[in-house]
Enzyme design. Sequence first.
Site, PDB file in Angstrom:
ATOM      1  N   GLY A 238      31.859  -4.962 -22.576  1.00  0.00           N
ATOM      2  CA  GLY A 238      30.810  -5.931 -22.306  1.00  0.00           C
ATOM      3  C   GLY A 238      30.302  -5.839 -20.885  1.00  0.00           C
TER       4      GLY A 238
ATOM      5  N   TYR B  29      43.898  -7.631 -37.225  1.00  0.00           N
ATOM      6  CA  TYR B  29      42.792  -7.069 -36.445  1.00  0.00           C
ATOM      7  C   TYR B  29      41.839  -6.302 -37.356  1.00  0.00           C
ATOM      8  CZ  TYR B  29      40.241  -4.317 -32.971  1.00  0.00           C
ATOM      9  OH  TYR B  29      39.245  -3.739 -32.218  1.00  0.00           O
TER      10      TYR B  29
ATOM     11  N   GLY C 107      35.569  -4.908 -19.510  1.00  0.00           N
ATOM     12  CA  GLY C 107      35.561  -3.925 -20.588  1.00  0.00           C
ATOM     13  C   GLY C 107      34.188  -3.445 -20.994  1.00  0.00           C
TER      14      GLY C 107
ATOM     15  N   SER D 195      34.903  -1.735 -35.401  1.00  0.00           N
ATOM     16  CA  SER D 195      35.893  -0.788 -34.888  1.00  0.00           C
ATOM     17  C   SER D 195      36.201   0.222 -35.977  1.00  0.00           C
ATOM     18  CB  SER D 195      37.172  -1.539 -34.494  1.00  0.00           C
ATOM     19  OG  SER D 195      38.268  -0.651 -34.334  1.00  0.00           O
TER      20      SER D 195
ATOM     21  N   ALA E 120      31.150 -10.329 -21.514  1.00  0.00           N
ATOM     22  CA  ALA E 120      30.600  -9.402 -20.528  1.00  0.00           C
ATOM     23  C   ALA E 120      31.314  -9.447 -19.183  1.00  0.00           C
ATOM     24  CB  ALA E 120      29.111  -9.685 -20.325  1.00  0.00           C
ATOM     25  N   ASN E 121      32.421 -10.167 -19.102  1.00  0.00           N
ATOM     26  CA  ASN E 121      33.146 -10.240 -17.835  1.00  0.00           C
ATOM     27  C   ASN E 121      34.081  -9.060 -17.613  1.00  0.00           C
ATOM     28  OD1 ASN E 121      34.524 -12.045 -19.982  1.00  0.00           O
ATOM     29  ND2 ASN E 121      36.217 -11.430 -18.644  1.00  0.00           N
TER      30      ASN E 121
END
Length: 297
Positions: free
Chosen positions: A30, A166, A28, A140, A25-26
Site C-alpha cells: 500500500g 487466509y 508494504g 493472492s 497505505a502506511n
Amino acid sequence: MTPDRRWTAKDLGDLTGRKFIVTGANSGLGEVTARALGGAGADVLLACRDTAKGDAVARSIGPRAHVRRLDLADLESVRSFASTVDSVDVLINNAGVMAVPFRRTADGFEMQFGTNHLGHFALTGLLASKVTDRVVTLSSGLHQIGRIHLDDPNYERRSYRRWPAYGQSKLANLMFALEFDRRLAAVGSELKSVAAHPGYARTNLQGRTESFQDTVMAIGGKMLAQSAEMGALPELYAATSPEVTSGLYIGPDGRSELSDYPTIVGPSSRARDRAVASALWSKSEELTGVRFAPVGG
C-alpha cells in the site's frame, strides 16, 4: 489486454487531477502504491489504521497525499470513513492481514475473513456510488488453497487453521471482485471491478504469525521473494491502465505467478463458481448490514 512489454511504475503517466484511495497505505504494498501514484501527480488518500505511520508516508509524498483513519476490522470505523468521502476515481482495496493467530474483529468476525473480505466488501458498498472509474481488490495466489465455508465462515464451529483461513479470505476477495463485475455489467454500469495479486513479495505482511513460521518466512522472503516495488506493479497497472477492462485479474507473469511484471492471469476454478460467489455476496450483506445501491452507467 495484456501489456505488450514490461510495464513498470514509469508507465503510470501523468495522473494529475485523479483521486485514489489506498487502504493499508502506511506500509508494504500500500505504501509503495501510494508513493507511485503521488509521484505521478495523483491525489492520494491513505486509509490507515495506524495514522502515525500513514502521516509519515504522506509527508514524504507531498501535499497531494492525505491520511484518514480506517480500521477494516471495525464496521463502525468503515462507516465513519466512508461518510467523509465525497468522490474518488479509484478505490484500491489493498490492506490485509495474513496467517495471524485466531482473533476476532470488533464485530465478532474471524480476523482474516473480517478484515480482508468483509471490511473491504462493506467499504466498497458504502463508496460504490462515489467511485467514478474503478475498484481494485487485492487477492493472492494463495486463494487457490481457500474454500468458502458459507455455513461457518467465521470459525465458530470449525477448528481454526491460519493458512486455510487466509486462503478463504483471499478467495473471497477474488470472488467478490468477479461477482461485483457481473453485477455492474447487469445494470449497464461503466464502473470497473478489477482484481490483482502481487505474487511473492517482501512486505511486513509476512512475520505476523507470532510463531516459528515468522523466521521461516523471513528467510524465504530474503531468498525467493521479489521486492515490494515489483509486487505493487499488478495493482498499479490494474488501477491506472486505460487498457484494463472490468472483470480482469492481474498478477505477475513469471513462473507460477510468483514474480515479474504485470499481466492478465486466471482465477482458479473455485473463484469462478458463480453460485458460491452469489451466495457469498448475500452472506456478506447479511453479516455487514451493507447492501449495494444500484450503480448505473
